[in-house]
Design a protein around this motif. Structure first.
Motif, PDB file in Angstrom:
ATOM      1  N   GLU A  39     -12.635  -2.835  14.216  1.00  0.00           N
ATOM      2  CA  GLU A  39     -12.009  -2.653  12.906  1.00  0.00           C
ATOM      3  C   GLU A  39     -10.784  -1.748  13.018  1.00  0.00           C
ATOM      4  OE1 GLU A  39     -13.102  -1.341   8.339  1.00  0.00           O
ATOM      5  OE2 GLU A  39     -14.675  -1.458   9.842  1.00  0.00           O
ATOM      6  N   ILE A  40      -9.740  -2.104  12.302  1.00  0.00           N
ATOM      7  CA  ILE A  40      -8.530  -1.285  12.257  1.00  0.00           C
ATOM      8  C   ILE A  40      -8.832  -0.058  11.401  1.00  0.00           C
ATOM      9  CG2 ILE A  40      -6.130  -1.168  11.506  1.00  0.00           C
ATOM     10  CD1 ILE A  40      -6.008  -4.227  11.840  1.00  0.00           C
ATOM     11  N   ALA A  42      -8.518   2.906   8.755  1.00  0.00           N
ATOM     12  CA  ALA A  42      -7.795   2.974   7.481  1.00  0.00           C
ATOM     13  C   ALA A  42      -6.535   3.830   7.587  1.00  0.00           C
ATOM     14  CB  ALA A  42      -8.709   3.523   6.390  1.00  0.00           C
ATOM     15  N   ILE A  45      -3.219   1.838   8.249  1.00  0.00           N
ATOM     16  CA  ILE A  45      -2.914   0.714   7.368  1.00  0.00           C
ATOM     17  C   ILE A  45      -2.007   1.189   6.245  1.00  0.00           C
ATOM     18  CG2 ILE A  45      -3.923  -0.944   5.744  1.00  0.00           C
ATOM     19  CD1 ILE A  45      -6.394  -0.981   7.420  1.00  0.00           C
ATOM     20  N   LEU A  50      -4.451  -1.039   1.300  1.00  0.00           N
ATOM     21  CA  LEU A  50      -5.754  -0.398   1.111  1.00  0.00           C
ATOM     22  C   LEU A  50      -6.251  -0.654  -0.298  1.00  0.00           C
ATOM     23  CD1 LEU A  50      -5.443   3.030   2.936  1.00  0.00           C
ATOM     24  CD2 LEU A  50      -6.822   1.064   3.581  1.00  0.00           C
ATOM     25  N   LEU A  89      -7.647 -10.962   5.671  1.00  0.00           N
ATOM     26  CA  LEU A  89      -7.823 -10.037   6.788  1.00  0.00           C
ATOM     27  C   LEU A  89      -6.480  -9.592   7.337  1.00  0.00           C
ATOM     28  CD1 LEU A  89     -10.410 -12.240   8.709  1.00  0.00           C
ATOM     29  CD2 LEU A  89     -10.940 -10.276   7.256  1.00  0.00           C
ATOM     30  N   ARG A 151      -9.121  -5.794   9.747  1.00  0.00           N
ATOM     31  CA  ARG A 151      -9.490  -4.986   8.574  1.00  0.00           C
ATOM     32  C   ARG A 151      -9.545  -5.912   7.367  1.00  0.00           C
ATOM     33  NH1 ARG A 151     -10.811   0.518   7.754  1.00  0.00           N
ATOM     34  NH2 ARG A 151     -10.739   0.857   5.539  1.00  0.00           N
ATOM     35  N   VAL A 153      -8.946  -6.840   3.802  1.00  0.00           N
ATOM     36  CA  VAL A 153      -8.040  -6.329   2.769  1.00  0.00           C
ATOM     37  C   VAL A 153      -8.284  -6.989   1.418  1.00  0.00           C
ATOM     38  CG1 VAL A 153      -6.253  -5.545   4.353  1.00  0.00           C
ATOM     39  CG2 VAL A 153      -6.159  -7.875   3.477  1.00  0.00           C
TER      40      VAL A 153
END
Length: 161
Positions: A39-40, A42, A45, A50, A89, A151, A153
């Motif tokens: 997972e990227i 947070a 990002i 977010l 994503l 991630r 989104v």
């Protein structure tokens, strides 16, 4: 004449047996690639991407992309208590040393009931077919391994079904 015919039949049988011995019909190095996709974080990002999503609302596992593939595939699991569709994503592809190759937002067309898992495939970022996923089989041709981090989104909640 009869000896000649027997001799020819034996030669043909011998050729057929040696040809069959070289044909391999099974894959010998299969791997279970059901690991969760990285997972990227947070913190890396943009704020515009977010959103307040349920932690762990969607799980992605079993990513696969060979050098010869024009599509990337993986399993999507709906961990929510409602039906979801159109999972969005943020996908970040990088070389093994961490250097970023590509980043994109992909929309996965899927309709999942609660707790349901489905295999999905999306068009690959690698249109020239020069890269392969590092955890998959190594290709025969020259290609570069890469990693992928993802991630969630967004996703849609369909109404009226």
């Amino acid at each position: 004449m009869r000896n000649r015919t027997v001799f020819l039949v034996l030669i043909l049988v011998a050729l057929a047996v040696t040809a069959m011995a070289r044909t391999r019909t099974t894959q010998v190095q299969l791997k279970n690639n059901s690991q969760v996709i990285e997972e990227i974080p947070a913190t890396s990002i943009p704020d515009s991407l977010l959103r307040e999503l349920e932690p762990g609302a969607v799980t992605l596992k079993g990513y696969s992309k060979k050098a010869s593939d024009s599509r990337e595939s993986f399993f999507v699991t709906n961990n929510t208590s409602h039906r979801i569709s159109h999972v969005r994503l943020l996908m970040r592809y990088s070389l093994m040393n961490g250097e970023m190759l590509h980043e994109r937002i992909a929309t996965v067309e899927v309709d999942l009931k609660p707790k349901e898992t489905r295999l999905v495939a999306i068009k690959t970022f690698d249109v020239q077919r020069l890269f392969y996923y590092y955890a998959g089989p190594k290709p025969r041709k020259s290609a570069t391994p890469f990693k992928v981090a993802v991630r969630l989104v967004g996703y849609d909640i369909p109404v009226g079904r």
